[in-house]
Design an enzyme around this catalytic site. Sequence first.
Site, PDB file in Angstrom:
ATOM      1  N   SER A 173       0.837  -1.192   0.000  1.00  0.00           N
ATOM      2  CA  SER A 173       0.000   0.000   0.000  1.00  0.00           C
ATOM      3  C   SER A 173       0.879   1.251   0.000  1.00  0.00           C
ATOM      4  O   SER A 173       2.066   1.205   0.325  1.00  0.00           O
ATOM      5  CB  SER A 173      -0.909   0.014   1.232  1.00  0.00           C
ATOM      6  N   HIS A 174       0.289   2.370  -0.333  1.00  0.00           N
ATOM      7  CA  HIS A 174       1.063   3.618  -0.398  1.00  0.00           C
ATOM      8  C   HIS A 174       1.713   3.944   0.948  1.00  0.00           C
ATOM      9  O   HIS A 174       2.870   4.371   1.001  1.00  0.00           O
ATOM     10  CB  HIS A 174       0.151   4.777  -0.827  1.00  0.00           C
ATOM     11  N   MET A 175       0.968   3.773   2.001  1.00  0.00           N
ATOM     12  CA  MET A 175       1.516   4.115   3.310  1.00  0.00           C
ATOM     13  C   MET A 175       2.665   3.188   3.696  1.00  0.00           C
ATOM     14  O   MET A 175       3.592   3.600   4.390  1.00  0.00           O
ATOM     15  CB  MET A 175       0.414   4.073   4.372  1.00  0.00           C
TER      16      MET A 175
END
Length: 776
Positions: A732-734
């Site tokens: 995921s981006h995070m």
Amino acid sequence: MLKFGTKSETLKLLEDRLVGAKILPQIMVTVKEWNENVSEVFQKLALKGWMDTQLIIRSSALLEDSEQASCAGKYLSIPHVIGIDSFTEAVNKVIQSYSNGDDRDQILIQPMLEHVKLSGVAFSVNPNNGGNYFVINYDDTTTSLSSVTSGQGNIKTYYYFKQAPVPALEILRPIVRLIVELEELFETEKLDIEFAVDEAGCIFLLQVRPLIVNVNVANKYKQHTAIHNIYMKIKQAQVNKPYLYGNKTMYGVMPDWNPAEIIGIKPRPLALSLYKELVTDNIWAYQRDNYGYKNLRSFPLLLSFAGTPYIDVRVSFNSFLSKEFDEELSQKLIHYYLYQLAQKPENHDKVEFEIIFSCFTFDIYDRIQKLKQYDFDADELDMICENLKRLTNQIISMDDGLLLNDYKKISELKQRRENILNSQMDKISKIYWLLEDCKRYGTLPFAGLARGAFIAVQMLRSLVAVGILSTSDYQNFMSGLETVNSQMNEDLYTLPFEDFLQKYGHLRPGTYDILSRRYDEAPEQYFNVEDIAKKRNRTRSKKKPFMLCLTQLNQIDTLLLQFGLHIQVLPLFDFFKAAIEGRELAKFEFTKNLSIALQLIGELTEENDLSIEDASYININVIKQAYESDHNIRTLLNKSMVEGKQQYAETLQINLPMLIVEPENVWGFHLQRVEPNYITLKKAMGRVVVLTNSHNKLKGSILLIPSADPGFDWIFSQEIAGFITMYGGANSHMAIRANEMLVPAVIGVGDYLYNQFEKVECLEINCAVQKVRIIR
């Protein structure tokens, strides 16, 4: 060798070169071109026939997807855009998200991909530890192209070792081939790709960029050798063994004594060796034998695969067989238990609740009926119930039961500890005897009391199941117990703080971890003394008392007579209370021995010019060696520390499944849905803050946020210590941003753990050990 450009440029470069996937057609426009000649952009759309087509307007900034920073999720991409007005608005929003004002930045325009059956993100190396794995996050249940990057879909995470001798999961084999092709084209093993597969089976490459890895990539040959050795060890164990029932085995990090919870998935050598010495080498089996279960003394319960602690599930399951079960029944039960776990691996952390019959309960005759579906006959069911009843009767007796003997040993431990500490023995001898006593008078009776407590909880729950107790009755009983933990909470606000530390100062969040500081070593880290002082005269909330009415007393009395349990109602509830409270007391006392031993080990290593950090890498066996011989302690400590450091570095770069059902699982496996993703190898502790719209008071906190959506990118400017998300995956981006910024994070703990963490004040994230500890 191809060179990376912007998102748009890189995809354009691959259009005529890529074999393993298609590239969607595109129009690329710079910010300058858009600002100076919008009509020309519309002409390009018209030439493509896209005026009435659903489009996605994607960011393609110069600073994006570079080898220095991915800026994952920092800039906007807007899907499902149709019509001139929507198109204009979307392009302007993407440009506004750039914020740096460079008119050379680009906007990537593509048609929306339709009829998607699978989409995801893949890394060509594990960015957290440099392991040689393809890490593929994918969603095969929705048609969304952003579910994986936003962390909001039904995400699955698959690890596949690059040189595995077994094929990857069939549905992902084309993705593996695509990654290999891209590695060859760009001549790099550090790639981050986004992909999608439509219903016709066509693969589309949506993005490829350099993967930022802040650790050295592991040596492939060494990793392959290590995993091959694990594979062979497990494969060789899949046979009948003397004195064990079952013709195969499995290995898990959570069944029976749950090493994942106690020492973590990647414990350092001292913590691992201490846990084995004090519990899982011999003590666990002595306790089971003493309490009427099958004698498995000399069988180690825990095995270490490349430094990861695994419970031998077959050994564990055998240890829950009554000594009185005959060979045929024992064999059938073990086959049934192993089959059930293989069918429902999500139960690997609750096998005694969901799979095994290890004690008598008031609802056992109903629960055991499911065995009829697996060719158990009525006589065998009766035999199981009757044997478990005899075993349980031995344990619950408050006259001469096993529980009382274990209570006495705990009292003896306290006196022996004082004798050791007040003696003139040298430091090595004190450590040796503190740990020896910890086994015989600490963890052994603790194991017995813990067994009693498990039986108590099972029997209480069964009284709820048969309708005699309500759920509120059960909760009132449990909340009314006078455990060490409840007393500590009371003492925190009534005792002078110095007296509180005198009583509880030996406690440390990581019981077996020398790097986890004791309460009395760092009280300010664990307690807000000013806040405690303010609450000293607080009004205590009154607990609802637990009481049995006459009807309940009579109903339970009838059941005891009916089932032939040799105890009356009030003594039975005395047993429940004594077992659960005794378990906590035993743990409190044996951890004193262990905590003092760890203190002395720290002093010993510092006296020999090693740090506490160095001490965490030694094996506890060096103390026994030094005690039993005239070997130089400095030499022993140094040798053990050097070996431990080398082994632990290799441990950190190997990924293994939480439950190994088949030997091939070590080469390729899915993460269990309940298994979070630990980002970086760092450690952080801080007060818990649940995210709101406020940016205040986030510095130094462990931040809880609901998902790994890129909209939370601002948190990295707030000097947080770390963060935890309820949902999200390793890709995921995070997760990407946390890895780049070297901020420890735990992505995707699930709603249950997240809700638990919301209720506490302070947490510790230890990504290397892959563990979250509740501090207070």
